[in-house]
Design an enzyme around this catalytic site. Sequence first.
Site, PDB file in Angstrom:
ATOM      1  N   LYS A  26      23.079  44.423  91.147  1.00 21.99           N
ATOM      2  CA  LYS A  26      24.022  43.506  90.502  1.00 21.99           C
ATOM      3  C   LYS A  26      23.579  42.054  90.491  1.00 21.99           C
ATOM      4  CE  LYS A  26      27.434  46.604  91.757  1.00 21.99           C
ATOM      5  NZ  LYS A  26      26.213  47.242  92.229  1.00 21.99           N
ATOM      6  N   ASN A  84      30.560  56.080  92.866  1.00 23.00           N
ATOM      7  CA  ASN A  84      29.213  56.133  92.283  1.00 23.00           C
ATOM      8  C   ASN A  84      29.243  56.185  90.758  1.00 23.00           C
ATOM      9  OD1 ASN A  84      28.496  56.163  94.913  1.00 23.00           O
ATOM     10  ND2 ASN A  84      27.744  58.271  94.969  1.00 23.00           N
ATOM     11  N   TYR A  93      22.733  58.658  94.082  1.00 22.82           N
ATOM     12  CA  TYR A  93      23.063  57.293  94.482  1.00 22.82           C
ATOM     13  C   TYR A  93      22.501  56.987  95.871  1.00 22.82           C
ATOM     14  CZ  TYR A  93      25.566  53.065  95.742  1.00 22.82           C
ATOM     15  OH  TYR A  93      25.855  51.788  96.128  1.00 22.82           O
ATOM     16  N   SER A 145      14.349   8.338  84.928  1.00 20.70           N
ATOM     17  CA  SER A 145      13.725   8.345  86.244  1.00 20.70           C
ATOM     18  C   SER A 145      14.447   7.342  87.130  1.00 20.70           C
ATOM     19  CB  SER A 145      12.248   7.965  86.106  1.00 20.70           C
ATOM     20  OG  SER A 145      11.770   7.384  87.309  1.00 20.70           O
ATOM     21  N   LYS A 191      11.278   5.623  81.547  1.00 24.52           N
ATOM     22  CA  LYS A 191      11.134   7.064  81.321  1.00 24.52           C
ATOM     23  C   LYS A 191      12.300   7.710  80.582  1.00 24.52           C
ATOM     24  CE  LYS A 191       8.376   9.551  82.555  1.00 24.52           C
ATOM     25  NZ  LYS A 191       7.890  10.193  83.750  1.00 24.52           N
ATOM     26  N   GLU A 201      12.016  21.616  80.299  1.00 24.67           N
ATOM     27  CA  GLU A 201      11.241  21.983  81.491  1.00 24.67           C
ATOM     28  C   GLU A 201      12.010  22.960  82.371  1.00 24.67           C
ATOM     29  OE1 GLU A 201       9.439  18.426  83.475  1.00 24.67           O
ATOM     30  OE2 GLU A 201      10.362  17.431  81.768  1.00 24.67           O
ATOM     31  N   THR A 218      -5.101  26.005  67.513  1.00 24.73           N
ATOM     32  CA  THR A 218      -5.528  27.148  68.316  1.00 24.73           C
ATOM     33  C   THR A 218      -6.317  26.547  69.475  1.00 24.73           C
ATOM     34  OG1 THR A 218      -7.666  27.482  67.242  1.00 24.73           O
ATOM     35  CG2 THR A 218      -5.791  28.617  66.250  1.00 24.73           C
ATOM     36  N   HIS A 219      -6.194  27.118  70.652  1.00 27.98           N
ATOM     37  CA  HIS A 219      -6.810  26.550  71.862  1.00 27.98           C
ATOM     38  C   HIS A 219      -6.354  25.111  72.086  1.00 27.98           C
ATOM     39  CE1 HIS A 219      -9.682  29.950  71.509  1.00 27.98           C
ATOM     40  NE2 HIS A 219      -9.622  29.640  70.217  1.00 27.98           N
ATOM     41  N   ASN A 240      12.770  11.769  79.976  1.00 26.67           N
ATOM     42  CA  ASN A 240      12.105  13.043  80.250  1.00 26.67           C
ATOM     43  C   ASN A 240      12.795  14.224  79.559  1.00 26.67           C
ATOM     44  OD1 ASN A 240      10.350  11.674  82.007  1.00 26.67           O
ATOM     45  ND2 ASN A 240      11.771  11.921  83.711  1.00 26.67           N
ATOM     46  N   SER A 271      29.772  43.925  98.898  1.00 29.92           N
ATOM     47  CA  SER A 271      29.237  43.384  97.633  1.00 29.92           C
ATOM     48  C   SER A 271      30.301  42.574  96.899  1.00 29.92           C
ATOM     49  CB  SER A 271      28.735  44.527  96.742  1.00 29.92           C
ATOM     50  OG  SER A 271      29.740  45.511  96.565  1.00 29.92           O
TER      51      SER A 271
HETATM   52  N1  ARG Z   1      29.377  48.620  95.943  1.00 32.20           N
HETATM   53  C1  ARG Z   1      28.668  49.778  95.555  1.00 32.20           C
HETATM   54  C2  ARG Z   1      27.552  49.397  94.600  1.00 32.20           C
HETATM   55  O1  ARG Z   1      27.638  48.344  94.079  1.00 32.20           O
HETATM   56  C3  ARG Z   1      29.580  50.724  94.861  1.00 32.20           C
HETATM   57  C4  ARG Z   1      29.178  52.149  94.984  1.00 32.20           C
HETATM   58  C5  ARG Z   1      29.402  52.552  96.398  1.00 32.20           C
HETATM   59  N2  ARG Z   1      29.152  53.933  96.627  1.00 32.20           N
HETATM   60  C6  ARG Z   1      28.897  54.396  97.812  1.00 32.20           C
HETATM   61  N3  ARG Z   1      28.686  55.649  97.935  1.00 32.20           N
HETATM   62  N4  ARG Z   1      28.825  53.622  98.870  1.00 32.20           N
HETATM   63  O2  ARG Z   1      26.600  50.113  94.407  1.00 32.20           O
END
Ligand code: ARG
Length: 457
Positions: free
Chosen positions: A324, A109, A316, A276, A282, A289, A154-155, A284, A22
């Site tokens: 994330k 965790n 966990y 454009s 144009k 948007e 309205t509408h 825009n 991650s």
């Molecule tokens: N990278 C993990 C997360 O974002 C961290 C927690 C990892 N814990 C584990 N038991 N593998 O959730």
Amino acid sequence: MKLWGGRFRKESDRLVEEFHSSLSFDRRLYRHDIRGSIAHARMLGRTGIISQEEAQKIIDGLRAVLEDIETGKVEFTPDIEDIHSLVEQQLIAKIGAPGKKLHTGRSRNDQVALDVRLYLKEEIENILSLLKRFQETLLDLAGEHTGTVMPGYTHMQRAQPVTFAHHLLAYFEMLQRDRERLQDCYRRVDVMPLGAGALAGTVFPIDREMVARELGFAAISENSLDAVSDRDFAVEFCAAAAMIMMHLSRFGEEIVLWSSAEFGFIEVDDAFATGSSMMPQKKNPDMAELIRGKTGRVYGDLQALLTMLKGLPLAYNKDMQEDKEALFDAVDTVKKCLTIFEPMVRSLRVNQAQMAEAAKGGFTNATDLADYLVNKGMPFREAHEIVGRAVLYCLERGCGLEDLSLQEFRDFSPRISEDVYDAIRIENALGARRVYGGPAPEAVKEAIARARRRLES
Ligand code: ARG
């Protein structure tokens, strides 16, 4: 290097390493991770779980790791599992043995829950001040337009006259609720989870209150299982973010409509519009948007979190690592959109003449004629019917109610006299709507003053 290699006979498959790392997205948590670790280390030292010297070495080492990361000296490679592993590995590489004691009484965790909470507290504060600044801009602009008459719809059909100021204050209210929602959500983010360990707490005599105090948390978590499985606060944040985006999207839609030639109510400043590649004429309203479009992403982020959590047993589970990107995307999107929206609105050119013209068409004073008859003693339902017929009569002749002669009026009802013309003049009709929360310029000036006070309290 792994934090958990001991139990394994083989290295992970390369594909596995890349797949489950991650680091590419949780690297943004490095400051929060280090801050949390410093507080944890200091507490370990003060409680005598490790020595004070070891704690100090760890703290100095973590500060040096922070510096290394900020000066680009640390390589973020996908063989490293996450930001927590990276920081710990860097620390151990820097200070050796004492670094290996940092993780005493802690798990990734509870650590990851802590980091995300620290991060989100900071970002909620950022978003709150962006919202507030936007509200100030709305009040400034409203102050200039308490007399700028426009049709209310309205509408999407012209309904009754309002003012541009009154319309802007409607958005002020939405943003006010957005801030309240975030402030409320903040209370549930503001809970310190360290001490939950992996799921079942810790045997070490840690001082959770001390850590919470150092990190500025208002409370500590009550249940170790809940502390590591809870992402409700992230869901709540995304729900609040989705609502902010929905509000911006509605406003964006109005900016798009109003800047069309068909409305011609406003012109977006050149700095917030685009052209454009083919059609030279144009201009825009792309930003409005795009913000309308980005609303969908944040709805998606909310949906992603809800779906990710729905089948998870306690505590966990690795699924939770998926929290994330959705959370970060919601934070980033809301911040970017608010940052663009505020100056775009501040720099709008308002075509007052065009708004007034539109307010005069479309029989926006028809209700006022009915109210006039009610004031002359007629039941509203009857008045409604008569004015409906008068509108039809005008439509056939291509004129407005105000263009009828007194005789024509009296053919509809003998209760009508000369004072009808004053009663149905748009400015008078508007000025009469002095009800609390109504669009009369006087009422709106008071509403702006109240809004300024509410913003400061
Ligand atoms: N990278 C993990 C997360 O974002 C961290 C927690 C990892 N814990 C584990 N038991 N593998 O959730």
